[in-house]
Design a protein around this motif. Structure first.
Motif, PDB file in Angstrom:
ATOM      1  N   SER A  31      25.702  36.035  30.935  1.00  0.00           N
ATOM      2  CA  SER A  31      24.328  35.554  31.197  1.00  0.00           C
ATOM      3  C   SER A  31      24.290  34.030  31.194  1.00  0.00           C
ATOM      4  N   LEU A  32      25.442  33.373  31.109  1.00  0.00           N
ATOM      5  CA  LEU A  32      25.445  31.910  31.035  1.00  0.00           C
ATOM      6  C   LEU A  32      25.989  31.270  32.316  1.00  0.00           C
ATOM      7  N   CYS A  33      26.235  32.109  33.336  1.00  0.00           N
ATOM      8  CA  CYS A  33      26.883  31.603  34.544  1.00  0.00           C
ATOM      9  C   CYS A  33      26.064  30.551  35.285  1.00  0.00           C
ATOM     10  N   GLY A  34      24.755  30.640  35.158  1.00  0.00           N
ATOM     11  CA  GLY A  34      23.920  29.681  35.888  1.00  0.00           C
ATOM     12  C   GLY A  34      24.192  28.240  35.475  1.00  0.00           C
ATOM     13  N   ASN A  35      24.703  28.113  34.254  1.00  0.00           N
ATOM     14  CA  ASN A  35      24.976  26.773  33.697  1.00  0.00           C
ATOM     15  C   ASN A  35      26.451  26.456  33.683  1.00  0.00           C
ATOM     16  N   CYS A  36      27.241  27.275  34.388  1.00  0.00           N
ATOM     17  CA  CYS A  36      28.691  27.122  34.273  1.00  0.00           C
ATOM     18  C   CYS A  36      29.123  25.692  34.612  1.00  0.00           C
ATOM     19  N   SER A  37      29.993  25.143  33.779  1.00  0.00           N
ATOM     20  CA  SER A  37      30.480  23.769  33.998  1.00  0.00           C
ATOM     21  C   SER A  37      32.002  23.707  33.875  1.00  0.00           C
ATOM     22  N   ASP A  75      28.427  34.062  40.046  1.00  0.00           N
ATOM     23  CA  ASP A  75      28.612  34.417  38.632  1.00  0.00           C
ATOM     24  C   ASP A  75      29.870  35.250  38.446  1.00  0.00           C
ATOM     25  N   GLY A  76      30.142  35.570  37.188  1.00  0.00           N
ATOM     26  CA  GLY A  76      31.388  36.265  36.870  1.00  0.00           C
ATOM     27  C   GLY A  76      31.451  37.672  37.431  1.00  0.00           C
ATOM     28  N   PHE A  77      30.297  38.283  37.648  1.00  0.00           N
ATOM     29  CA  PHE A  77      30.284  39.637  38.215  1.00  0.00           C
ATOM     30  C   PHE A  77      30.716  39.578  39.678  1.00  0.00           C
ATOM     31  N   ASN A 101      38.540  29.094  39.381  1.00  0.00           N
ATOM     32  CA  ASN A 101      37.153  28.602  39.402  1.00  0.00           C
ATOM     33  C   ASN A 101      36.230  29.477  38.564  1.00  0.00           C
ATOM     34  N   CYS A 102      36.755  30.554  38.001  1.00  0.00           N
ATOM     35  CA  CYS A 102      35.965  31.407  37.109  1.00  0.00           C
ATOM     36  C   CYS A 102      36.922  32.270  36.289  1.00  0.00           C
ATOM     37  N   LEU A 103      36.511  32.557  35.042  1.00  0.00           N
ATOM     38  CA  LEU A 103      37.346  33.392  34.169  1.00  0.00           C
ATOM     39  C   LEU A 103      37.623  34.737  34.818  1.00  0.00           C
ATOM     40  N   TYR A 104      36.634  35.267  35.564  1.00  0.00           N
ATOM     41  CA  TYR A 104      36.739  36.622  36.132  1.00  0.00           C
ATOM     42  C   TYR A 104      37.257  36.632  37.565  1.00  0.00           C
ATOM     43  N   SER A 105      37.634  35.458  38.090  1.00  0.00           N
ATOM     44  CA  SER A 105      38.137  35.433  39.465  1.00  0.00           C
ATOM     45  C   SER A 105      39.664  35.372  39.481  1.00  0.00           C
ATOM     46  N   ILE A 112      36.025  24.226  34.515  1.00  0.00           N
ATOM     47  CA  ILE A 112      37.200  24.249  35.384  1.00  0.00           C
ATOM     48  C   ILE A 112      38.327  24.827  34.531  1.00  0.00           C
ATOM     49  N   ARG A 113      39.131  25.701  35.084  1.00  0.00           N
ATOM     50  CA  ARG A 113      40.269  26.221  34.335  1.00  0.00           C
ATOM     51  C   ARG A 113      41.570  25.914  35.041  1.00  0.00           C
ATOM     52  N   MET A 114      42.569  25.542  34.219  1.00  0.00           N
ATOM     53  CA  MET A 114      43.929  25.370  34.732  1.00  0.00           C
ATOM     54  C   MET A 114      44.856  26.238  33.893  1.00  0.00           C
ATOM     55  N   GLU A 117      34.646  27.674  46.951  1.00  0.00           N
ATOM     56  CA  GLU A 117      34.792  29.139  47.064  1.00  0.00           C
ATOM     57  C   GLU A 117      34.375  29.848  45.779  1.00  0.00           C
ATOM     58  N   LYS A 118      33.735  29.136  44.854  1.00  0.00           N
ATOM     59  CA  LYS A 118      33.349  29.757  43.581  1.00  0.00           C
ATOM     60  C   LYS A 118      32.159  30.689  43.780  1.00  0.00           C
ATOM     61  N   ALA A 119      32.210  31.850  43.162  1.00  0.00           N
ATOM     62  CA  ALA A 119      31.122  32.830  43.271  1.00  0.00           C
ATOM     63  C   ALA A 119      29.955  32.409  42.382  1.00  0.00           C
TER      64      ALA A 119
HETATM   65  S1  SF4 Z   1      31.980  34.080  33.978  1.00  0.00           S
HETATM   66 FE1  SF4 Z   1      32.681  32.595  35.480  1.00  0.00          FE
HETATM   67  S2  SF4 Z   1      30.824  31.699  36.340  1.00  0.00           S
HETATM   68 FE2  SF4 Z   1      30.257  32.742  34.466  1.00  0.00          FE
HETATM   69  S3  SF4 Z   1      30.327  31.151  32.911  1.00  0.00           S
HETATM   70 FE3  SF4 Z   1      32.299  32.188  32.882  1.00  0.00          FE
HETATM   71  S4  SF4 Z   1      33.567  30.981  34.252  1.00  0.00           S
HETATM   72 FE4  SF4 Z   1      31.448  30.407  34.658  1.00  0.00          FE
END
Ligand code: SF4
Length: 366
Positions: A283-289, A338-340, A301-305, A291-293, A334-336
């Motif tokens: 529920s926090l994706c709207g504020n996502c800030s 949200d995580g879903f 670009n996302c934990l779930y991608s 970057i993951r390496m 290309e980031k979605a």
């Molecule tokens: S699930 Fe993905 S989009 Fe949502 S906060 Fe985590 S990294 Fe960001």
């Protein structure tokens, strides 16, 4: 850095690497990193190793995973170069993760380098605390700002059941040491699981009574190398945790936290804070800030991608700073939303995804 007997960081950012003199004049600055939803990404989480000295059941099997090492992971100079480019794209916060970052021998050099990168405001680390005392002073002197120390239980048998190693006493000692050494931000990460450690919920909330720590209760996530998530037995939602909190502390107050901490509370009169992290509810994706390496130099670009972009390949092909910038821009274009959606897109792209098979959190970096 010792100033007048007190540890302070801010004043001298960039000086040690001789960067400050060239910081503004010759090092081009780039536009902030944004995605198509207008979010700005100014916080990088860098996994610097896949190895760990624990074997947590919600992360990896006893035998571990196919750990990348040596040539397969980024060198300290490569990591610091990327941090420098990201800082010129507006990244202010750096977190070192793993696996267990302290098993990497050049960890102090990495922290020093990140702290001394112009534009970086704070450097943090997520550690399991087992070998923290060995590096504590050096990390404090290097200017490390924040520590998240993972502790899911204070019961030694349960600690062993979950980590497959002894050591809860060492972790508790490390939390105390971090506070005693005056690290500006000390947090305890607790993955709260139904029918396992949820019975200790209030033991951990009461940790905030006299200690200026933030206890962060994190939802269990499906990155356990197909071990216990599938049972579906252990997931406890953020909403359920907040309900437990409000029942026990009816006068609990909302408090402030970082951009990635939505539900932050303080029991009146308590020294510390409690944060609830909806890492699976997303529920926090709207504020996502973020970057993951990964340790092997991939941008996520996302934990779930599962779509990844290889920094290592371009770095070792002699990429310019601009080419590094372009790869980050491509990744976040290309980031979605949200995580879903990220998970759904990954499933749809399954056949085209080059770097498959990160089933364990130790391969992603949390
Ligand atoms: S699930 Fe993905 S989009 Fe949502 S906060 Fe985590 S990294 Fe960001």
């Amino acid at each position: 850095m010792l100033i007048n007997g007190n540890f302070s960081k801010d004043a001298t950012v960039g000086e040690d690497r001789g960067l400050s003199s060239i910081a503004t004049s010759t090092r081009p600055q780039y536009a902030p990193l944004q995605d198509t939803f207008g979010r700005t990404f100014d916080y990088v989480r860098i996994a610097i190793t896949e190895k760990c000295n624990l074997r947590c059941t919600y992360c990896m099997p006893e035998e571990g995973v196919d750990f990348k090492n040596g040539e397969q992971i980024l060198t300290a100079d490569e990591i610091l170069r990327v941090i420098d480019v990201l800082a010129r794209m507006g990244v202010k916060k750096v977190r070192f993760t793993g696996g267990e970052p302290l098993v990497r021998k050049d960890i102090v050099k990495l922290v020093e380098g990140a702290v001394n990168t112009p534009g970086v405001k704070s450097v943090h680390m997520t550690t399991n605390g087992i070998i923290f005392p060995k590096y504590a002073k050096a990390l404090r002197e290097a200017g490390l700002t924040g520590l998240n120390i993972s502790l899911d239980t204070v019961d030694s048998q349960k600690f062993f059941d979950i980590t497959r190693r002894p050591g809860e006493d060492k972790v508790i000692e490390s939390i105390k040491l971090a506070l005693d050494l005056g690290f500006p931000r000390v947090k305890v990460n607790n993955v709260l699981m139904k029918g396992f450690n949820d019975g200790e919920f209030f033991d951990f909330t009461e940790m905030t009574k006299d200690q200026a720590v933030t206890v962060r209760f994190i939802e269990f996530m499906p990155f356990d190398a197909e071990q216990i998530w599938e049972t579906g037995e252990h997931f406890l939602s953020a909403d359920a945790m907040i309900k437990m909190l409000k029942e026990r502390y009816p006068n609990i107050e909302l408090d402030s936290g970082t951009r990635t901490e939505h539900h932050v509370f303080r029991v009146p009169g308590y020294a510390g804070k409690i944060a609830i992290i909806p890492a699976f509810t997303r529920s926090l994706c709207g504020n996502c800030s973020r970057i993951r390496m990964t340790a092997d130099g991939r941008i996520r670009n996302c934990l779930y991608s599962d779509s990844e972009y290889s920094l290592m390949d371009i770095l070792r092909a002699g990429a310019s700073d601009e080419e590094i910038v372009d790869l980050f821009r491509k990744a976040f274009k290309e980031k979605a939303k949200d995580g879903f959606e990220a998970k759904k897109l990954s499933a749809m792209r399954e056949s085209t995804i080059e770097f498959k098979g990160r089933t364990s959190m130790t391969q992603i970096g949390g």
